[in-house]
Design an enzyme around this catalytic site. Structure first.
Site, PDB file in Angstrom:
ATOM      1  N   LYS A 113     -68.486   6.889  22.776  1.00 52.51           N
ATOM      2  CA  LYS A 113     -69.847   6.325  22.743  1.00 52.51           C
ATOM      3  C   LYS A 113     -70.809   7.193  23.555  1.00 52.51           C
ATOM      4  CE  LYS A 113     -69.509   2.082  20.666  1.00 52.51           C
ATOM      5  NZ  LYS A 113     -69.145   0.729  20.954  1.00 52.51           N
ATOM      6  N   LYS A 193     -62.719   6.240  11.519  1.00 49.95           N
ATOM      7  CA  LYS A 193     -62.551   4.794  11.470  1.00 49.95           C
ATOM      8  C   LYS A 193     -63.790   4.160  10.832  1.00 49.95           C
ATOM      9  CE  LYS A 193     -63.591   2.206  14.905  1.00 49.95           C
ATOM     10  NZ  LYS A 193     -63.816   1.437  16.123  1.00 49.95           N
ATOM     11  N   LYS A 196     -69.730   0.518  12.041  1.00 49.82           N
ATOM     12  CA  LYS A 196     -71.135   0.243  11.753  1.00 49.82           C
ATOM     13  C   LYS A 196     -71.969   1.480  12.043  1.00 49.82           C
ATOM     14  CE  LYS A 196     -69.976  -4.345  13.271  1.00 49.82           C
ATOM     15  NZ  LYS A 196     -69.798  -5.218  14.403  1.00 49.82           N
TER      16      LYS A 196
HETATM   17  P1  TYM Z   1     -65.917  -4.643  17.373  1.00 50.29           P
HETATM   18  O1  TYM Z   1     -67.137  -5.475  17.226  1.00 50.29           O
HETATM   19  O2  TYM Z   1     -66.055  -3.167  17.333  1.00 50.29           O
HETATM   20  O3  TYM Z   1     -64.860  -5.043  16.255  1.00 50.29           O
HETATM   21  C1  TYM Z   1     -64.407  -6.387  16.062  1.00 50.29           C
HETATM   22  C2  TYM Z   1     -62.931  -6.355  15.660  1.00 50.29           C
HETATM   23  O4  TYM Z   1     -62.758  -5.577  14.460  1.00 50.29           O
HETATM   24  C3  TYM Z   1     -61.758  -4.574  14.672  1.00 50.29           C
HETATM   25  N1  TYM Z   1     -62.137  -3.374  13.924  1.00 50.29           N
HETATM   26  C4  TYM Z   1     -61.330  -2.736  13.055  1.00 50.29           C
HETATM   27  N2  TYM Z   1     -60.065  -2.997  12.649  1.00 50.29           N
HETATM   28  C5  TYM Z   1     -59.537  -2.150  11.731  1.00 50.29           C
HETATM   29  N3  TYM Z   1     -60.193  -1.071  11.226  1.00 50.29           N
HETATM   30  C6  TYM Z   1     -61.459  -0.796  11.600  1.00 50.29           C
HETATM   31  N4  TYM Z   1     -62.097   0.247  11.093  1.00 50.29           N
HETATM   32  C7  TYM Z   1     -62.089  -1.638  12.570  1.00 50.29           C
HETATM   33  N5  TYM Z   1     -63.306  -1.642  13.166  1.00 50.29           N
HETATM   34  C8  TYM Z   1     -63.321  -2.706  13.996  1.00 50.29           C
HETATM   35  C9  TYM Z   1     -61.788  -4.301  16.177  1.00 50.29           C
HETATM   36  O5  TYM Z   1     -60.566  -3.741  16.623  1.00 50.29           O
HETATM   37  C10 TYM Z   1     -62.039  -5.693  16.741  1.00 50.29           C
HETATM   38  O6  TYM Z   1     -60.827  -6.416  16.870  1.00 50.29           O
HETATM   39  N6  TYM Z   1     -64.832  -4.579  22.272  1.00 50.29           N
HETATM   40  C11 TYM Z   1     -64.746  -5.390  21.058  1.00 50.29           C
HETATM   41  C12 TYM Z   1     -65.376  -6.766  21.220  1.00 50.29           C
HETATM   42  C13 TYM Z   1     -64.848  -7.529  22.378  1.00 50.29           C
HETATM   43  C14 TYM Z   1     -63.569  -8.138  22.493  1.00 50.29           C
HETATM   44  C15 TYM Z   1     -63.564  -8.753  23.791  1.00 50.29           C
HETATM   45  C16 TYM Z   1     -62.470  -8.227  21.660  1.00 50.29           C
HETATM   46  C17 TYM Z   1     -65.537  -7.764  23.526  1.00 50.29           C
HETATM   47  N7  TYM Z   1     -64.755  -8.496  24.389  1.00 50.29           N
HETATM   48  C18 TYM Z   1     -62.435  -9.458  24.237  1.00 50.29           C
HETATM   49  C19 TYM Z   1     -61.346  -8.928  22.121  1.00 50.29           C
HETATM   50  C20 TYM Z   1     -61.346  -9.532  23.396  1.00 50.29           C
HETATM   51  C21 TYM Z   1     -65.476  -4.662  19.941  1.00 50.29           C
HETATM   52  O7  TYM Z   1     -66.339  -3.863  20.173  1.00 50.29           O
HETATM   53  O8  TYM Z   1     -65.108  -5.075  18.687  1.00 50.29           O
END
Ligand code: TYM
Length: 326
Positions: A113, A193, A196
């Site tokens: 990031k 990957k 967004k």
């Molecule tokens: P975020 O918003 O990036 O993504 C949400 C969930 O989707 C999964 N994901 C994917 N899985 C497979 N292939 C992909 N290309 C892909 N892109 C996203 C992510 O692994 C995630 O499970 N840091 C986290 C949000 C968060 C969180 C937490 C999660 C904040 N606090 C506590 C669990 C527990 C995030 O940015 O997810």
């Protein structure tokens, strides 16, 4: 018997995509029967990158609608927005004071990031994993269903729990991550990957025609150059997506036909599109219906936050006593 508690979150930036869906959300829905489930919209996390304040709250509501439409209804789980429960930031500060700087600087997501947003490398981007540890431990969640990009953060969460317990006495469980059958989906470019920010995504709520257009031009097995070449489903991102949308009994046949060059990528993509829309179509209809009922969505978030505040208050009370604040 009390059910084990699980928790997970998603950032509200842009629209949720099928990487989110097959890597996380679909798995969350399937876990709601076995666990006490808390799912939240990580609105504080998403502030670590540049955003437009006037559109931010609408993004939170869209994400809430999408999650409910996917099946995370209030009878199955507790859904809330992170910023509605102040315990997250309270505990994050305490964890900030326990986390070595070196651990934060080593995080792959921080490095990525910081690379993507050179003009805005803020402290929140660095301490993001301490807030994430707080999200999880504030509810003493034991299982965290995520895609594989979050595993490094979960390892840090486990170390944070251990550090706290060693210093202040046994308080937190060391939570385990749980991956779906498709924990990593590549983007339509077949390179990075699906995400967004890279604009290589297929949105859960995009119209069927847009999804087809993105699938039609999406990269497949990079070794299959000509139509008559045999493909290798194990190398193909679209076959991975098939695993999540196509009935499992049909997968061996598709794999065989691909390997034998009996079907081309376009036929394979058509089957995938049909199966995807069978699942996404009803989700899109439910999301559209919820768009007309914003009060209902707000009520779900409000009720969710009220329940979470109660759990969080108990844990924060224990934390304040153990750390010497009370
Ligand atoms: P975020 O918003 O990036 O993504 C949400 C969930 O989707 C999964 N994901 C994917 N899985 C497979 N292939 C992909 N290309 C892909 N892109 C996203 C992510 O692994 C995630 O499970 N840091 C986290 C949000 C968060 C969180 C937490 C999660 C904040 N606090 C506590 C669990 C527990 C995030 O940015 O997810």
């Amino acid at each position: 018997m009390n059910k084990k508690r699980i928790l997970s979150g998603i950032q509200p930036t842009g629209i949720a995509h099928i990487g989110n869906y097959v890597g996380a959300i679909k798995n969350w829905v399937s876990l709601t029967e076995r666990y006490d489930c808390l799912f939240f919209i990580a609105d504080l996390h998403a502030m670590t990158i540049e955003y437009e304040p006037s559109a931010y709250f609408e993004g939170i509501l869209t994400t809430a609608r999408t999650l409910i439409a996917c099946g995370l209804t209030p009878d199955r789980c507790t859904l809330f927005a992170q910023s509605h429960v102040p315990g997250h930031t309270d505990l994050a500060w305490i964890f900030n004071c326990l986390t070595p700087l070196g651990d934060l600087e080593r995080m792959t997501q921080f490095k990525d990031k910081a690379d993507q947003h050179r003009e805005n490398i803020n402290a929140g981007l660095l301490t993001y994993p301490a807030l994430m540890a707080a999200d999880i431990l504030l509810y003493k969640a034991e299982v965290v269903p995520v895609g594989d990009d979050q595993v490094q953060h979960l390892e840090l969460t486990r170390r944070t729990a251990r550090r706290f317990n060693n210093r202040f006495g046994d308080t937190f469980p060391e939570p385990m991550w749980e991956l779906s059958i498709t924990p990593r989906i590549l983007g339509t470019d077949g390179q990075a990957k699906m995400s967004k920010s890279l604009n290589n995504y297929i949105g859960i709520l995009e119209p069927a025609e847009t999804i087809w257009e993105k699938l039609r031009t999406a990269a497949t097995d990079p070794q299959r150059i000509r139509k008559k070449d045999p493909g290798d489903p194990d190398l193909c991102n679209l076959f991975t997506i098939h695993k999540s949308f196509t009935p499992p009994e049909l997968l061996p046949q598709i794999a065989r036909q691909c390997r034998g060059a009996e079907i081309g990528c376009i036929e394979c993509k058509k089957m995938l599109h049909e199966n995807m829309m069978k699942e996404l179509g009803p989700i899109q209809e439910r999301a559209a219906a919820l768009e007309k009922k914003p009060d209902e969505v707000l009520e779900v978030l409000k009720t969710g936050a009220q329940r979470c505040e109660k759990i969080a208050a108990g844990v924060m009370d224990e934390v304040r006593k153990k750390t010497g604040l009370r």
